[in-house]
Design a protein around this motif. Structure first.
Motif, short mmCIF file in Angstrom:
data_model
loop_
_atom_site.label_atom_id
_atom_site.label_comp_id
_atom_site.label_asym_id
_atom_site.label_seq_id
_atom_site.Cartn_x
_atom_site.Cartn_y
_atom_site.Cartn_z
N GLY A 190 -7.19 -25.29 101.67
CA GLY A 190 -7.36 -26.73 101.79
C GLY A 190 -6.73 -27.29 103.04
O GLY A 190 -7.31 -28.14 103.72
N ALA A 191 -5.53 -26.78 103.39
CA ALA A 191 -4.84 -27.25 104.60
C ALA A 191 -5.59 -26.84 105.85
O ALA A 191 -5.74 -27.64 106.80
N VAL A 192 -6.10 -25.58 105.88
CA VAL A 192 -6.85 -25.12 107.05
C VAL A 192 -8.10 -25.98 107.24
O VAL A 192 -8.43 -26.40 108.36
N ALA A 193 -8.83 -26.25 106.15
CA ALA A 193 -10.05 -27.06 106.24
C ALA A 193 -9.72 -28.50 106.62
O ALA A 193 -10.48 -29.15 107.34
N HIS A 194 -8.59 -29.00 106.15
CA HIS A 194 -8.21 -30.38 106.47
C HIS A 194 -7.88 -30.55 107.95
O HIS A 194 -8.40 -31.44 108.63
N GLY A 207 -8.54 -28.38 110.29
CA GLY A 207 -9.56 -27.79 111.15
C GLY A 207 -10.78 -28.68 111.30
O GLY A 207 -11.29 -28.86 112.42
N TRP A 208 -11.27 -29.24 110.20
CA TRP A 208 -12.50 -30.07 110.29
C TRP A 208 -12.52 -31.19 109.25
O TRP A 208 -13.56 -31.64 108.82
N ASN A 209 -11.31 -31.61 108.83
CA ASN A 209 -11.15 -32.81 108.00
C ASN A 209 -11.93 -32.70 106.67
O ASN A 209 -12.66 -33.61 106.29
N ASP A 210 -11.76 -31.57 105.97
CA ASP A 210 -12.47 -31.37 104.71
C ASP A 210 -11.58 -30.60 103.73
O ASP A 210 -11.90 -29.50 103.31
N TRP A 211 -10.48 -31.20 103.31
CA TRP A 211 -9.57 -30.51 102.42
C TRP A 211 -10.19 -30.25 101.06
O TRP A 211 -9.92 -29.23 100.41
#
Length: 360
Positions: free
Chosen positions: A137-141, A143-147
């Motif tokens: 979740g942190a990487v997606a948040h 990285g591309w704002n999608d936690w």
């Protein structure tokens, strides 16, 4: 990210099950900690323990407990995912109606001495939540704002899919209608090349049950095993060592016996004894005296075996071998479960003498 993290997690499960002793580094969940197929440095062990926990397949201690029981009591009521009870039971029914008291006993003393295993067992849930769910979740948040997508797809969905892919080894790879049995028919285990690709090599299951301590799950091009090459690469880099393999002779013997549909059970052992006139004779008194003098001998079907160098390699754990030292272990060997032809070949290599006046 879900696919990438799923593949990394899959490797942590397939590689993660081997040998753990304080006198040497250890390995991963399946091939490292469960089967003692190789030894690994502390960094690899920690990495495998952390990533393995993130797959939500329970701590190393619990995973190895049921997996060693599966190998020791394959296709019996003491096998946690007994394939003879049907596909649904072996896939997930054994978990839905979990009954650990029915599992056959196994030796976990080696694991309990490993500080990485003990540490992971104590912190399993925090590692699972942090690395398995919050980290994606942190990487997606960031990285591309999608936690939300990171937690849902690379976290929860990835965990569920990885679990069921692993469970296919317990179910489909033991199904009577699936795959081939080029090495042994003593268990329901089968080789399924297509499933082996999906499971990173684990579905070469007939080979694995025939040679459980081999770090490879197959030797031919049509027995794909990606995990094998990761372990091999780590060996070249010096991160792992003591990679165990079955000898080419043992593998060819298993293939030959399979082709002839030879079971080589108790009656075959009698024939083998008659074919070995050069083995020296030993009285029962001498057998007991040598054991009292710390020789590690056991007797099966009138033949004396030296098991000192095999104890740590026994798939069911060294405790079972230790219990047989100084005793007639015929009933233990033949009554415990159906040993594979490979097990018979190993036993043959340990022979040292015949008991005098044996009625076997």
């Amino acid at each position: 990210m879900a696919i990438t993290w799923g593949i990394v997690g899959g490797f942590s499960i397939t590689i993660d099950y081997r040998r753990l002793q304080l006198s040497q580094p250890t390995e991963g969940y399946h091939r490292l900690w469960a089967h003692r197929s190789f030894s690994a440095c502390i960094g690899i062990r920690i990495a495998l323990a952390v990533i393995g926990a993130a797959q939500n397949q329970w701590p190393i201690l619990w995973w190895v407990k049921h997996h060693r029981a599966h190998h020791k009591y394959t296709d019996t009521d003491q096998d946690p995912y007994n394939a003879t009870r049907g596909l649904l039971f072996s896939h997930i029914g054994w978990l839905l109606g979990l009954n650990e008291s029915a599992w056959g006993p196994v030796d976990l003393s080696d694991l309990k001495k490993d500080p990485v295993v003990v540490w992971q067992d104590r912190l399993y849930w925090p590692i699972l939540i942090t690395v398995g769910i919050l980290l994606p979740g942190a990487v997606a948040h960031y990285g591309w704002n999608d936690w939300k997508g990171g937690i849902l797809f690379a976290g929860i969905t990835r965990i569920i899919i990885t679990q069921h892919i692993t469970f296919l080894i317990n179910s489909v790879a033991h199904a009577p209608w699936a795959g081939t049995q080029p090495y042994s028919t003593s268990t329901t285990a089968r080789n399924i090349p297509l499933l082996a690709i999906l499971t990173l090599g684990e579905a070469n299951h007939n080979f694995h049950h025939a040679f459980p301590t081999d770090y490879r799950n197959g030797v031919n091009w049509n027995e794909p095993d990606f995990s094998r090459w990761i372990i091999w690469l780590w060996g070249r880099l010096g991160w792992v060592n003591n990679l165990k393999i079955a000898s080419p002779l043992e593998i060819e013997q298993a293939r030959f016996k399979r082709k002839k549909e030879s079971t080589r059970r108790k009656s075959d052992s009698d024939e083998h004894i008659r074919a070995l006139p050069k083995l020296p004779q030993m009285s029962w008194q001498d057998f007991r005296k040598r054991c009292d003098d710390f020789d590690e001998l056991t007797c099966i079907n009138g033949v004396v075996y030296d098991v000192a160098d095999f104890k740590d390699d026994h798939p069911g754990g060294r405790d079972l071998i230790q219990q047989s030292i100084g005793k007639d272990a015929t009933e233990l060997y033949y009554g415990n479960h159906l040993h594979s032809p490979q097990a018979d070949n190993i036993l043959k290599s340990l022979q040292v003498s015949l008991l005098e006046n044996s009625h076997h």
